[in-house]
Design a protein around this motif. Sequence first.
Motif, PDB file in Angstrom:
ATOM      1  N   THR A   3       0.860  -1.177   0.000  1.00  0.00           N
ATOM      2  CA  THR A   3       0.000   0.000   0.000  1.00  0.00           C
ATOM      3  C   THR A   3       0.897   1.228   0.000  1.00  0.00           C
ATOM      4  O   THR A   3       1.800   1.331   0.824  1.00  0.00           O
ATOM      5  CB  THR A   3      -0.896   0.014   1.256  1.00  0.00           C
ATOM      6  OG1 THR A   3      -1.623  -1.207   1.287  1.00  0.00           O
ATOM      7  CG2 THR A   3      -1.841   1.191   1.236  1.00  0.00           C
ATOM      8  N   SER A   4       0.655   2.140  -0.921  1.00  0.00           N
ATOM      9  CA  SER A   4       1.474   3.347  -0.952  1.00  0.00           C
ATOM     10  C   SER A   4       0.947   4.335   0.071  1.00  0.00           C
ATOM     11  O   SER A   4      -0.235   4.368   0.377  1.00  0.00           O
ATOM     12  CB  SER A   4       1.471   3.960  -2.343  1.00  0.00           C
ATOM     13  OG  SER A   4       0.189   4.414  -2.683  1.00  0.00           O
ATOM     14  N   LYS A   5       1.862   5.123   0.583  1.00  0.00           N
ATOM     15  CA  LYS A   5       1.474   6.146   1.544  1.00  0.00           C
ATOM     16  C   LYS A   5       1.740   7.518   0.964  1.00  0.00           C
ATOM     17  O   LYS A   5       2.599   7.693   0.106  1.00  0.00           O
ATOM     18  CB  LYS A   5       2.198   5.970   2.871  1.00  0.00           C
ATOM     19  CG  LYS A   5       3.674   6.295   2.806  1.00  0.00           C
ATOM     20  CD  LYS A   5       4.331   6.154   4.156  1.00  0.00           C
ATOM     21  CE  LYS A   5       5.839   6.360   3.994  1.00  0.00           C
ATOM     22  NZ  LYS A   5       6.569   6.092   5.194  1.00  0.00           N
ATOM     23  N   THR A   6       0.990   8.462   1.448  1.00  0.00           N
ATOM     24  CA  THR A   6       1.163   9.854   1.084  1.00  0.00           C
ATOM     25  C   THR A   6       1.856  10.554   2.243  1.00  0.00           C
ATOM     26  O   THR A   6       1.550  10.284   3.406  1.00  0.00           O
ATOM     27  CB  THR A   6      -0.204  10.528   0.830  1.00  0.00           C
ATOM     28  OG1 THR A   6      -0.867   9.812  -0.200  1.00  0.00           O
ATOM     29  CG2 THR A   6      -0.055  11.983   0.457  1.00  0.00           C
ATOM     30  N   HIS A  65       3.208   9.415  12.050  1.00  0.00           N
ATOM     31  CA  HIS A  65       1.962   8.885  11.497  1.00  0.00           C
ATOM     32  C   HIS A  65       0.946   8.548  12.597  1.00  0.00           C
ATOM     33  O   HIS A  65      -0.144   8.093  12.305  1.00  0.00           O
ATOM     34  CB  HIS A  65       2.209   7.666  10.595  1.00  0.00           C
ATOM     35  CG  HIS A  65       2.805   6.497  11.312  1.00  0.00           C
ATOM     36  ND1 HIS A  65       4.158   6.331  11.412  1.00  0.00           N
ATOM     37  CD2 HIS A  65       2.239   5.470  11.961  1.00  0.00           C
ATOM     38  CE1 HIS A  65       4.401   5.232  12.097  1.00  0.00           C
ATOM     39  NE2 HIS A  65       3.247   4.684  12.447  1.00  0.00           N
ATOM     40  N   THR A  66       1.328   8.761  13.859  1.00  0.00           N
ATOM     41  CA  THR A  66       0.374   8.577  14.952  1.00  0.00           C
ATOM     42  C   THR A  66       0.236   9.886  15.717  1.00  0.00           C
ATOM     43  O   THR A  66       1.158  10.709  15.755  1.00  0.00           O
ATOM     44  CB  THR A  66       0.814   7.461  15.923  1.00  0.00           C
ATOM     45  OG1 THR A  66       2.082   7.804  16.491  1.00  0.00           O
ATOM     46  CG2 THR A  66       0.870   6.112  15.231  1.00  0.00           C
ATOM     47  N   ASN A 152      -3.798   6.168  14.318  1.00  0.00           N
ATOM     48  CA  ASN A 152      -2.740   5.839  13.375  1.00  0.00           C
ATOM     49  C   ASN A 152      -3.198   6.221  11.966  1.00  0.00           C
ATOM     50  O   ASN A 152      -4.086   5.587  11.402  1.00  0.00           O
ATOM     51  CB  ASN A 152      -2.429   4.339  13.451  1.00  0.00           C
ATOM     52  CG  ASN A 152      -1.235   3.953  12.615  1.00  0.00           C
ATOM     53  OD1 ASN A 152      -1.039   4.443  11.505  1.00  0.00           O
ATOM     54  ND2 ASN A 152      -0.433   3.044  13.141  1.00  0.00           N
ATOM     55  N   PHE A 153      -2.575   7.259  11.395  1.00  0.00           N
ATOM     56  CA  PHE A 153      -2.949   7.742  10.066  1.00  0.00           C
ATOM     57  C   PHE A 153      -2.506   6.807   8.949  1.00  0.00           C
ATOM     58  O   PHE A 153      -3.090   6.826   7.869  1.00  0.00           O
ATOM     59  CB  PHE A 153      -2.384   9.143   9.818  1.00  0.00           C
ATOM     60  CG  PHE A 153      -3.056  10.206  10.624  1.00  0.00           C
ATOM     61  CD1 PHE A 153      -4.339  10.629  10.307  1.00  0.00           C
ATOM     62  CD2 PHE A 153      -2.418  10.789  11.699  1.00  0.00           C
ATOM     63  CE1 PHE A 153      -4.972  11.610  11.047  1.00  0.00           C
ATOM     64  CE2 PHE A 153      -3.046  11.776  12.444  1.00  0.00           C
ATOM     65  CZ  PHE A 153      -4.323  12.185  12.119  1.00  0.00           C
ATOM     66  N   LEU A 154      -1.479   5.999   9.184  1.00  0.00           N
ATOM     67  CA  LEU A 154      -1.092   5.020   8.168  1.00  0.00           C
ATOM     68  C   LEU A 154      -2.216   4.004   7.977  1.00  0.00           C
ATOM     69  O   LEU A 154      -2.556   3.643   6.851  1.00  0.00           O
ATOM     70  CB  LEU A 154       0.201   4.298   8.560  1.00  0.00           C
ATOM     71  CG  LEU A 154       1.506   5.002   8.234  1.00  0.00           C
ATOM     72  CD1 LEU A 154       2.696   4.164   8.694  1.00  0.00           C
ATOM     73  CD2 LEU A 154       1.631   5.318   6.761  1.00  0.00           C
ATOM     74  N   GLU A 160       1.281   9.866   6.202  1.00  0.00           N
ATOM     75  CA  GLU A 160       2.337  10.232   7.147  1.00  0.00           C
ATOM     76  C   GLU A 160       2.497  11.752   7.031  1.00  0.00           C
ATOM     77  O   GLU A 160       2.243  12.334   5.979  1.00  0.00           O
ATOM     78  CB  GLU A 160       3.633   9.514   6.780  1.00  0.00           C
ATOM     79  CG  GLU A 160       4.767   9.770   7.735  1.00  0.00           C
ATOM     80  CD  GLU A 160       5.997   8.931   7.412  1.00  0.00           C
ATOM     81  OE1 GLU A 160       6.544   8.331   8.334  1.00  0.00           O
ATOM     82  OE2 GLU A 160       6.407   8.902   6.227  1.00  0.00           O
ATOM     83  N   PHE A 161       2.933  12.370   8.114  1.00  0.00           N
ATOM     84  CA  PHE A 161       3.147  13.825   8.124  1.00  0.00           C
ATOM     85  C   PHE A 161       4.619  14.127   8.292  1.00  0.00           C
ATOM     86  O   PHE A 161       5.347  13.388   8.954  1.00  0.00           O
ATOM     87  CB  PHE A 161       2.380  14.468   9.283  1.00  0.00           C
ATOM     88  CG  PHE A 161       0.891  14.383   9.139  1.00  0.00           C
ATOM     89  CD1 PHE A 161       0.177  15.372   8.475  1.00  0.00           C
ATOM     90  CD2 PHE A 161       0.205  13.304   9.673  1.00  0.00           C
ATOM     91  CE1 PHE A 161      -1.190  15.295   8.345  1.00  0.00           C
ATOM     92  CE2 PHE A 161      -1.176  13.217   9.546  1.00  0.00           C
ATOM     93  CZ  PHE A 161      -1.863  14.205   8.881  1.00  0.00           C
ATOM     94  N   GLU A 162       5.041  15.248   7.725  1.00  0.00           N
ATOM     95  CA  GLU A 162       6.393  15.742   7.902  1.00  0.00           C
ATOM     96  C   GLU A 162       6.297  17.220   8.270  1.00  0.00           C
ATOM     97  O   GLU A 162       5.681  18.012   7.547  1.00  0.00           O
ATOM     98  CB  GLU A 162       7.220  15.584   6.632  1.00  0.00           C
ATOM     99  CG  GLU A 162       8.636  16.093   6.778  1.00  0.00           C
ATOM    100  CD  GLU A 162       9.454  15.880   5.522  1.00  0.00           C
ATOM    101  OE1 GLU A 162      10.665  15.737   5.672  1.00  0.00           O
ATOM    102  OE2 GLU A 162       8.889  15.879   4.421  1.00  0.00           O
TER     103      GLU A 162
END
Length: 164
Positions: A3-6, A65-66, A152-154, A160-162
């Motif tokens: 699964t790809s993540k953004t 991501h959490t 958990n956003f994943l 995921e956030f940066e």
Amino acid sequence: MTTSKTVQQLQAQWVTPENFRRYGQVIFPSEHGKSFDAEDARLVLDKGTPRFYIMRLHRRGRRFHTITRHVQCTQCLGSLEGKDWFIAVCPPNNNIDQPSLEDIAAFRIPGNCFIKLEVGTWHAGPYFEHEVVDFYNLELSDTNVVDHFTHNFLNSHSLEFEIL
């Protein structure tokens, strides 16, 4: 199956009492002898034994991501040695089990103040680029056991956030 993540970037803004009000308070130094007023932290620590300690964290980077919240107490965080750091937050909404993506914000916290998170404020961090930062932390003695709700956003959004 992969699964790809953004990766969603969050631009950190320097924290001020005004821009942090939705999430809690920013407490800056005051002169000794000043009377208690609205600039002082309004704490909620009546549902257990308060715990004030220094937590040592090692290089954390700026990705997450959490996100977590505590619904029984406020939490205060500040770095020692004047080191700047970052936190991502989302306003409290204790009727919903996940934070609102549109309301997530990131802040840069200078090393000369601390933040108080309101009861229920979602938070991810502290994050930093230093090798090690010591933080003082005020919460309840069992906060991370009985009052620790994490999203958990994943899992929910492949996200995921940066913090920039």
